[in-house]
Design a protein around this motif. Structure first.
Motif, PDB file in Angstrom:
ATOM      1  N   TYR A 203     112.993  40.574 -29.678  1.00 37.74           N
ATOM      2  CA  TYR A 203     111.737  40.886 -30.362  1.00 37.74           C
ATOM      3  C   TYR A 203     110.612  39.999 -29.840  1.00 37.74           C
ATOM      4  CZ  TYR A 203     108.433  41.531 -34.233  1.00 37.74           C
ATOM      5  OH  TYR A 203     107.309  41.802 -34.983  1.00 37.74           O
ATOM      6  N   CYS A 204     110.886  38.716 -29.697  1.00 37.43           N
ATOM      7  CA  CYS A 204     109.879  37.768 -29.216  1.00 37.43           C
ATOM      8  C   CYS A 204     109.406  38.135 -27.811  1.00 37.43           C
ATOM      9  CB  CYS A 204     110.461  36.356 -29.236  1.00 37.43           C
ATOM     10  SG  CYS A 204     109.383  35.094 -28.537  1.00 37.43           S
ATOM     11  N   GLN A 205     110.347  38.472 -26.944  1.00 31.80           N
ATOM     12  CA  GLN A 205     109.977  38.806 -25.573  1.00 31.80           C
ATOM     13  C   GLN A 205     109.273  40.164 -25.500  1.00 31.80           C
ATOM     14  OE1 GLN A 205     112.684  37.688 -22.364  1.00 31.80           O
ATOM     15  NE2 GLN A 205     114.130  36.891 -23.880  1.00 31.80           N
ATOM     16  N   HIS A 206     109.594  41.042 -26.416  1.00 33.94           N
ATOM     17  CA  HIS A 206     108.947  42.356 -26.447  1.00 33.94           C
ATOM     18  C   HIS A 206     107.514  42.264 -26.954  1.00 33.94           C
ATOM     19  CE1 HIS A 206     108.076  46.339 -28.407  1.00 33.94           C
ATOM     20  NE2 HIS A 206     108.474  46.758 -27.221  1.00 33.94           N
ATOM     21  N   LYS A 207     107.319  41.485 -28.022  1.00 35.14           N
ATOM     22  CA  LYS A 207     105.985  41.352 -28.620  1.00 35.14           C
ATOM     23  C   LYS A 207     105.123  40.319 -27.914  1.00 35.14           C
ATOM     24  CE  LYS A 207     106.832  44.335 -31.879  1.00 35.14           C
ATOM     25  NZ  LYS A 207     106.190  45.677 -31.894  1.00 35.14           N
ATOM     26  N   GLY A 208     105.764  39.334 -27.285  1.00 38.12           N
ATOM     27  CA  GLY A 208     105.018  38.310 -26.558  1.00 38.12           C
ATOM     28  C   GLY A 208     104.624  37.113 -27.390  1.00 38.12           C
ATOM     29  N   PHE A 209     105.277  36.914 -28.536  1.00 41.04           N
ATOM     30  CA  PHE A 209     104.959  35.762 -29.367  1.00 41.04           C
ATOM     31  C   PHE A 209     106.056  35.527 -30.401  1.00 41.04           C
ATOM     32  CE2 PHE A 209     103.267  39.438 -31.581  1.00 41.04           C
ATOM     33  CZ  PHE A 209     103.644  39.222 -32.903  1.00 41.04           C
ATOM     34  N   PHE A 210     106.078  34.308 -30.936  1.00 46.19           N
ATOM     35  CA  PHE A 210     106.900  33.970 -32.099  1.00 46.19           C
ATOM     36  C   PHE A 210     105.969  33.778 -33.284  1.00 46.19           C
ATOM     37  CE2 PHE A 210     107.700  30.183 -34.733  1.00 46.19           C
ATOM     38  CZ  PHE A 210     108.723  30.678 -35.530  1.00 46.19           C
ATOM     39  N   GLU A 211     106.364  34.334 -34.424  1.00 50.51           N
ATOM     40  CA  GLU A 211     105.594  34.156 -35.658  1.00 50.51           C
ATOM     41  C   GLU A 211     106.595  33.848 -36.763  1.00 50.51           C
ATOM     42  OE1 GLU A 211     102.773  33.939 -38.500  1.00 50.51           O
ATOM     43  OE2 GLU A 211     104.396  35.383 -38.741  1.00 50.51           O
ATOM     44  N   ILE A 212     106.315  32.818 -37.542  1.00 54.45           N
ATOM     45  CA  ILE A 212     107.290  32.312 -38.508  1.00 54.45           C
ATOM     46  C   ILE A 212     107.711  33.361 -39.535  1.00 54.45           C
ATOM     47  CG2 ILE A 212     105.521  31.425 -40.075  1.00 54.45           C
ATOM     48  CD1 ILE A 212     108.963  29.848 -39.270  1.00 54.45           C
ATOM     49  N   SER A 213     106.849  34.341 -39.796  1.00 48.95           N
ATOM     50  CA  SER A 213     107.148  35.327 -40.844  1.00 48.95           C
ATOM     51  C   SER A 213     107.845  36.578 -40.322  1.00 48.95           C
ATOM     52  CB  SER A 213     105.855  35.728 -41.561  1.00 48.95           C
ATOM     53  OG  SER A 213     104.969  36.388 -40.668  1.00 48.95           O
ATOM     54  N   VAL A 214     108.213  36.611 -39.024  1.00 47.27           N
ATOM     55  CA  VAL A 214     108.801  37.838 -38.470  1.00 47.27           C
ATOM     56  C   VAL A 214     110.143  38.179 -39.109  1.00 47.27           C
ATOM     57  CG1 VAL A 214     107.654  37.658 -36.232  1.00 47.27           C
ATOM     58  CG2 VAL A 214     109.881  36.561 -36.564  1.00 47.27           C
ATOM     59  N   GLY A 215     110.796  37.187 -39.718  1.00 46.16           N
ATOM     60  CA  GLY A 215     112.101  37.449 -40.310  1.00 46.16           C
ATOM     61  C   GLY A 215     112.055  37.943 -41.739  1.00 46.16           C
ATOM     62  N   THR A 216     110.864  37.939 -42.354  1.00 49.36           N
ATOM     63  CA  THR A 216     110.750  38.366 -43.754  1.00 49.36           C
ATOM     64  C   THR A 216     111.163  39.821 -43.917  1.00 49.36           C
ATOM     65  OG1 THR A 216     108.895  36.839 -44.060  1.00 49.36           O
ATOM     66  CG2 THR A 216     109.217  38.539 -45.739  1.00 49.36           C
ATOM     67  N   GLY A 217     112.164  40.050 -44.739  1.00 46.66           N
ATOM     68  CA  GLY A 217     112.641  41.413 -44.976  1.00 46.66           C
ATOM     69  C   GLY A 217     113.612  41.923 -43.930  1.00 46.66           C
ATOM     70  N   THR A 218     114.044  41.057 -43.011  1.00 46.44           N
ATOM     71  CA  THR A 218     114.968  41.491 -41.963  1.00 46.44           C
ATOM     72  C   THR A 218     116.271  42.012 -42.537  1.00 46.44           C
ATOM     73  OG1 THR A 218     114.042  39.889 -40.394  1.00 46.44           O
ATOM     74  CG2 THR A 218     116.201  40.779 -39.884  1.00 46.44           C
ATOM     75  N   ILE A 219     116.789  41.327 -43.551  1.00 47.11           N
ATOM     76  CA  ILE A 219     118.060  41.741 -44.140  1.00 47.11           C
ATOM     77  C   ILE A 219     117.950  43.134 -44.755  1.00 47.11           C
ATOM     78  CG2 ILE A 219     117.525  40.599 -46.326  1.00 47.11           C
ATOM     79  CD1 ILE A 219     120.997  41.081 -44.726  1.00 47.11           C
ATOM     80  N   VAL A 220     116.783  43.454 -45.326  1.00 45.91           N
ATOM     81  CA  VAL A 220     116.587  44.783 -45.915  1.00 45.91           C
ATOM     82  C   VAL A 220     116.596  45.847 -44.826  1.00 45.91           C
ATOM     83  CG1 VAL A 220     114.987  46.240 -47.209  1.00 45.91           C
ATOM     84  CG2 VAL A 220     115.301  43.863 -47.861  1.00 45.91           C
ATOM     85  N   ILE A 221     115.944  45.561 -43.706  1.00 45.86           N
ATOM     86  CA  ILE A 221     115.942  46.498 -42.574  1.00 45.86           C
ATOM     87  C   ILE A 221     117.359  46.706 -42.065  1.00 45.86           C
ATOM     88  CG2 ILE A 221     115.136  46.876 -40.211  1.00 45.86           C
ATOM     89  CD1 ILE A 221     112.647  45.243 -40.914  1.00 45.86           C
ATOM     90  N   GLY A 222     118.108  45.600 -41.940  1.00 43.48           N
ATOM     91  CA  GLY A 222     119.481  45.710 -41.463  1.00 43.48           C
ATOM     92  C   GLY A 222     120.360  46.503 -42.404  1.00 43.48           C
ATOM     93  N   LEU A 223     120.255  46.231 -43.700  1.00 48.62           N
ATOM     94  CA  LEU A 223     121.054  46.956 -44.688  1.00 48.62           C
ATOM     95  C   LEU A 223     120.700  48.438 -44.714  1.00 48.62           C
ATOM     96  CD1 LEU A 223     121.076  44.436 -47.681  1.00 48.62           C
ATOM     97  CD2 LEU A 223     123.027  45.108 -46.280  1.00 48.62           C
TER      98      LEU A 223
END
Length: 306
Positions: A203-223
């Motif tokens: 994701y970081c290499q695709h978007k071109g940046f790291f952002e601390i909030s990118v993981g918010t809600g990741t578990i919901v997307i995965g589920l």
């Protein structure tokens, strides 16, 4: 076409993470919330490593290892310290937030736009025809996702993989085989969080940046991806419409990947209908709730007919 490519790109990136959630949710029956922080862990590690001159390809493997270590910590807290599964994931998720900021040199946003990434692959680009060159990113993502799927399938067919399945179904059976069920759980959590961190790296290499909030809600997307794929596409869950197209059994890992793409398609459709991007989390929550309700009702009907 741009919309379709965007759906495929996002869907394939999160499919890697969803493969990890499949291990914890469907195989281990472990509510691992640490995924919300291991995903940005991979992104933070990747951004810092690339800025330090590390090969973009190497960062994929290193990010996987970093996520695996985080998964081991979750497992150790649960197994050795006897902390409940849900709480152990929350503890690691909370602690990793600060660690991710430290890895990113204290910055909540770390851009790598000027650096080379895996998607600037000259070797692959030179071998694709001019008509296929716009799809280079999708091809690379598809290769990585399928490689992860194949490796996971191979692992699940090993002795260790069978033990992993057994722990989720019947812990007493694993104990009767003189195997340490706690260690099996730790291995499963390590692999699952390794996939989550790997997805964060991509994701970081695709978007071109790291952002601390990118993981918010990741578990919901995965589920959501896992539930959509498993409930709609696997024969054991009554996907009768598949019989009109194929009689072959669809592997759960394949169903999870397709589920991730379908989930992203639903999100894109909702936004295209006029909902604002700021409502993305609300859309995610509502869609996930609908999926859970529908899947629960389907299980009740199957039990009644049985």
């Amino acid at each position: 076409m741009t919309l379709i490519l965007g759906i495929l790109e996002e869907g394939l990136i999160y499919a890697v993470m969803a493969l990890g959630v499949y291990i914890t949710y469907k195989i281990l029956d472990f509510p691992d919330l640490s995924v919300d922080s291991t995903f940005p862990l991979g992104a933070a590690f990747t951004a810092s490593a690339i800025l330090a001159g590390v090969s973009p390809v190497l960062t994929l493997f290193l990010s996987f290892l970093a996520g695996a270590v985080a998964g081991c910590v979750t497992g150790l807290i649960h197994v050795k310290l006897k902390v409940r599964d849900l709480l152990s994931g929350i503890i690691v998720m909370t602690g990793l937030y600060s660690l991710n900021l430290r890895i990113a040199d204290g910055r909540a946003n770390l851009p790598i736009f000027t650096k080379e990434t895996i998607f600037e692959n000259q070797f692959l680009a030179s071998r694709l025809s001019s008509s296929l060159s716009p799809y280079t990113i999708v091809v690379i993502l598809l290769i990585i996702t399928l490689l992860c799927k194949v490796l996971l399938d191979l692992y699940l067919n090993t002795r260790s993989g069978y033990l992993l399945r057994a722990v989720g179904d019947n812990e007493a059976l694993v104990t009767s085989l003189a195997k340490d069920k706690g260690m099996v759980k730790i291995v499963g959590l390590a692999i699952a969080n390794g996939f989550a961190a790997l997805a964060g790296s991509i994701y970081c290499q695709h978007k071109g940046f790291f952002e601390i909030s990118v993981g918010t809600g990741t578990i919901v997307i995965g589920l959501a991806s896992v539930i959509i794929g498993i409930q709609l596409l696997t024969p054991e869950n009554g996907a009768s419409f598949l019989s009109h197209f194929t009689k072959k059994e669809i592997r759960p890992t394949t169903a999870v990947i397709i589920g991730s793409i379908l989930y992203k398609a639903c999100i894109s459709f909702a936004i295209s209908m006029g909902m604002e991007a700021n409502d993305l989390k609300l859309i995610t929550s509502i869609l996930f709730l609908i999926i859970l309700v529908v899947s629960t009702e389907r299980r009740k009907k199957v039990k009644l007919h049985a």
